[in-house]
Design a protein around this motif. Structure first.
Motif, PDB file in Angstrom:
ATOM      1  N   LEU A  26      21.985  27.573 -84.637  1.00  0.00           N
ATOM      2  CA  LEU A  26      21.578  26.675 -83.559  1.00  0.00           C
ATOM      3  C   LEU A  26      20.819  25.464 -84.098  1.00  0.00           C
ATOM      4  CD1 LEU A  26      20.554  29.211 -80.754  1.00  0.00           C
ATOM      5  CD2 LEU A  26      22.653  27.858 -80.941  1.00  0.00           C
ATOM      6  N   VAL A  27      20.072  25.671 -85.183  1.00  0.00           N
ATOM      7  CA  VAL A  27      19.416  24.533 -85.842  1.00  0.00           C
ATOM      8  C   VAL A  27      20.471  23.591 -86.396  1.00  0.00           C
ATOM      9  CG1 VAL A  27      18.011  23.856 -87.823  1.00  0.00           C
ATOM     10  CG2 VAL A  27      17.259  25.736 -86.362  1.00  0.00           C
ATOM     11  N   ALA A  28      21.534  24.164 -87.000  1.00  0.00           N
ATOM     12  CA  ALA A  28      22.617  23.335 -87.538  1.00  0.00           C
ATOM     13  C   ALA A  28      23.266  22.508 -86.428  1.00  0.00           C
ATOM     14  CB  ALA A  28      23.660  24.229 -88.211  1.00  0.00           C
ATOM     15  N   TRP A  29      23.448  23.117 -85.253  1.00  0.00           N
ATOM     16  CA  TRP A  29      24.010  22.362 -84.124  1.00  0.00           C
ATOM     17  C   TRP A  29      23.031  21.292 -83.640  1.00  0.00           C
ATOM     18  CZ3 TRP A  29      21.631  23.196 -79.175  1.00  0.00           C
ATOM     19  CH2 TRP A  29      22.142  22.385 -78.168  1.00  0.00           C
ATOM     20  N   TRP A  30      21.736  21.640 -83.597  1.00  0.00           N
ATOM     21  CA  TRP A  30      20.722  20.713 -83.077  1.00  0.00           C
ATOM     22  C   TRP A  30      20.621  19.452 -83.922  1.00  0.00           C
ATOM     23  CZ3 TRP A  30      15.630  19.446 -84.947  1.00  0.00           C
ATOM     24  CH2 TRP A  30      14.864  18.726 -84.028  1.00  0.00           C
ATOM     25  N   VAL A  31      20.749  19.587 -85.235  1.00  0.00           N
ATOM     26  CA  VAL A  31      20.600  18.410 -86.101  1.00  0.00           C
ATOM     27  C   VAL A  31      21.875  17.577 -86.169  1.00  0.00           C
ATOM     28  CG1 VAL A  31      18.839  19.534 -87.505  1.00  0.00           C
ATOM     29  CG2 VAL A  31      21.233  19.649 -88.222  1.00  0.00           C
ATOM     30  N   THR A  32      23.021  18.151 -85.744  1.00  0.00           N
ATOM     31  CA  THR A  32      24.283  17.418 -85.848  1.00  0.00           C
ATOM     32  C   THR A  32      24.883  17.030 -84.505  1.00  0.00           C
ATOM     33  OG1 THR A  32      25.594  19.462 -85.854  1.00  0.00           O
ATOM     34  CG2 THR A  32      24.869  18.607 -88.001  1.00  0.00           C
ATOM     35  N   GLY A  33      24.660  17.878 -83.488  1.00  0.00           N
ATOM     36  CA  GLY A  33      25.317  17.654 -82.203  1.00  0.00           C
ATOM     37  C   GLY A  33      26.772  18.086 -82.199  1.00  0.00           C
ATOM     38  N   SER A  34      27.219  18.812 -83.234  1.00  0.00           N
ATOM     39  CA  SER A  34      28.609  19.230 -83.364  1.00  0.00           C
ATOM     40  C   SER A  34      28.944  20.330 -82.362  1.00  0.00           C
ATOM     41  CB  SER A  34      28.872  19.745 -84.786  1.00  0.00           C
ATOM     42  OG  SER A  34      30.078  20.464 -84.849  1.00  0.00           O
ATOM     43  N   ILE A 118      23.012  24.131 -93.622  1.00  0.00           N
ATOM     44  CA  ILE A 118      22.342  25.218 -92.891  1.00  0.00           C
ATOM     45  C   ILE A 118      23.363  26.248 -92.423  1.00  0.00           C
ATOM     46  CG2 ILE A 118      20.996  25.793 -90.828  1.00  0.00           C
ATOM     47  CD1 ILE A 118      19.695  23.014 -91.067  1.00  0.00           C
ATOM     48  N   ASN A 119      24.489  25.761 -91.901  1.00  0.00           N
ATOM     49  CA  ASN A 119      25.516  26.681 -91.418  1.00  0.00           C
ATOM     50  C   ASN A 119      26.127  27.488 -92.561  1.00  0.00           C
ATOM     51  OD1 ASN A 119      26.696  27.172 -88.673  1.00  0.00           O
ATOM     52  ND2 ASN A 119      28.592  26.969 -89.830  1.00  0.00           N
ATOM     53  N   PHE A 120      26.246  26.864 -93.730  1.00  0.00           N
ATOM     54  CA  PHE A 120      26.785  27.558 -94.904  1.00  0.00           C
ATOM     55  C   PHE A 120      25.865  28.713 -95.302  1.00  0.00           C
ATOM     56  CE2 PHE A 120      26.920  28.107 -99.531  1.00  0.00           C
ATOM     57  CZ  PHE A 120      28.261  28.451 -99.695  1.00  0.00           C
ATOM     58  N   LEU A 121      24.561  28.465 -95.278  1.00  0.00           N
ATOM     59  CA  LEU A 121      23.596  29.521 -95.604  1.00  0.00           C
ATOM     60  C   LEU A 121      23.731  30.697 -94.634  1.00  0.00           C
ATOM     61  CD1 LEU A 121      21.135  30.668 -97.075  1.00  0.00           C
ATOM     62  CD2 LEU A 121      19.673  29.303 -95.553  1.00  0.00           C
ATOM     63  N   ALA A 122      23.886  30.382 -93.340  1.00  0.00           N
ATOM     64  CA  ALA A 122      24.055  31.444 -92.345  1.00  0.00           C
ATOM     65  C   ALA A 122      25.331  32.239 -92.609  1.00  0.00           C
ATOM     66  CB  ALA A 122      24.096  30.834 -90.946  1.00  0.00           C
ATOM     67  N   GLY A 123      26.385  31.559 -93.025  1.00  0.00           N
ATOM     68  CA  GLY A 123      27.648  32.232 -93.324  1.00  0.00           C
ATOM     69  C   GLY A 123      27.533  33.175 -94.509  1.00  0.00           C
ATOM     70  N   VAL A 124      26.795  32.763 -95.537  1.00  0.00           N
ATOM     71  CA  VAL A 124      26.606  33.620 -96.716  1.00  0.00           C
ATOM     72  C   VAL A 124      25.853  34.894 -96.337  1.00  0.00           C
ATOM     73  CG1 VAL A 124      25.435  33.799 -98.954  1.00  0.00           C
ATOM     74  CG2 VAL A 124      26.719  31.726 -98.368  1.00  0.00           C
ATOM     75  N   ILE A 125      24.805  34.745 -95.527  1.00  0.00           N
ATOM     76  CA  ILE A 125      24.033  35.918 -95.072  1.00  0.00           C
ATOM     77  C   ILE A 125      24.919  36.849 -94.257  1.00  0.00           C
ATOM     78  CG2 ILE A 125      22.108  36.675 -93.625  1.00  0.00           C
ATOM     79  CD1 ILE A 125      20.702  34.044 -94.330  1.00  0.00           C
ATOM     80  N   ASN A 126      25.710  36.274 -93.358  1.00  0.00           N
ATOM     81  CA  ASN A 126      26.603  37.088 -92.532  1.00  0.00           C
ATOM     82  C   ASN A 126      27.645  37.820 -93.368  1.00  0.00           C
ATOM     83  OD1 ASN A 126      25.773  37.119 -89.898  1.00  0.00           O
ATOM     84  ND2 ASN A 126      27.021  35.391 -89.249  1.00  0.00           N
TER      85      ASN A 126
END
Length: 306
Positions: A26-34, A118-126
């Motif tokens: 959600l932080v990744a979305w907040w900083v990009t608006g994607s 940020i999203n890449f980091l979340a993907g690695v954890i997942n």
């Protein structure tokens, strides 16, 4: 520590981890608006609910058998997995609702590099957690852990697709690729949800053990049933982590009850050597009864004399 305790501990750890990964996305979305990153974050919000439901179901399934549930509470895990599949479908519909308006009015992203990192980091954890859950689900035969792991793995695939697609959107300058990618993500999530639901419903229908497990059970019966005349009507079923084995044991009509009981004890030990903790029901009958169903020929033992 018993297997059920290990399964519950893994399920419990999944709750704070799901919150953390959802926060990152959600932080990744907040900083990009994607919109694509928002769709990825919405799927992770389902992971949170699924982790809580999985923990509750695993805890309930571990309860011992009682008067109202004499065969145990194992199938609670399948109910959890079905609910998780439904939640996956709900997440896909939410993503489509967010993405379709953006297809008609695409907007450029802000700070794309930071959001993608940020999203890449979340993907690695997942990815690491999905591997852990799937491996544990197979080892401890936990449908809830396996379903949770498969769901998170689909989330990883989604994240990879989002990252690749957004890099293309940034490189080409076509902002419409962002919401279009979100729709593709939703379609993939729908497919994953269907697989989870179908597998879980199959488990609720008393599915037999896997073919290799059935062969091991039959080999154990053939080796451990010395003194009997054979086995027929062999049935198996899986309920969560529990395995049930049921069959008819044919013995000579004049065999004493004590000898038949000894054979049953040997057979139970032999089956549990290949299926630890299996719940076994053996119906002893005389050779005059008509055989039916799956049959197992008992191995003959010859004593060699010097």
């Amino acid at each position: 520590m018993e297997n059920s305790d290990r399964v519950k501990r893994l399920a419990l750890w999944g709750i704070p981890l799901a919150f953390f990964v959802m926060g990152l996305k959600l932080v990744a979305w907040w900083v990009t608006g994607s919109v694509a990153l928002l769709s990825d974050g919405l799927e992770s919000s389902v992971n949170v609910v699924a982790a809580i439901v999985a923990f509750a179901a695993i805890t309930y399934a571990a309860k011992p058998a009682d008067k109202t549930h004499p065969f145990g509470h194992h199938k609670a895990e399948y109910l959890s997995a079905v609910l998780e599949g439904v939640l996956i479908v709900v997440a896909a519909l939410l993503i489509v609702a967010e993405a379709l308006p953006a297809v008609l009015a695409p907007a450029p992203m802000e700070a794309p590099a930071l959001g993608l990192a940020i999203n890449f980091l979340a993907g690695v954890i997942n990815a690491a957690w999905a591997y852990t859950l799937i491996r544990a689900g197979k080892r401890y035969r936990s449908p809830a852990l396996s379903a949770d792991g498969q769901h998170i793995l689909s989330d990883v695939v989604t994240s990879v697709g989002v990252l690749v697609g957004l890099v293309l959107a940034i490189a080409t300058g076509y902002a419409v690729l962002d919401p279009l990618l979100a729709v593709l993500v939703a379609l993939n999530i729908l497919y994953q949800g269907w697989k989870v639901i179908a597998h879980s419903v199959d488990g609720l229908m008393d599915h037999a053990v896997e073919p290799e497990e059935a062969e091991a059970i039959q080999a154990a019966i053939a080796a451990g049933g010395t003194g009997s005349l054979g086995v027929h009507d062999l049935k198996t079923r899986r309920a969560g982590a529990a395995t049930f084995v049921d069959f008819h044991l044919v013995v000579p009509a004049r065999m004493p009850v004590g000898e038949a009981h000894d054979i049953c004890d040997r057979l139970e030990d032999a089956i549990r050597s290949v299926q630890p903790g299996a719940q076994i029901a053996i119906h002893v009958e005389p050779e005059t009864e008509k055989a039916h169903g799956i049959r197992v020929k008992i191995e003959e033992v010859h004593n060699e004399q010097d």
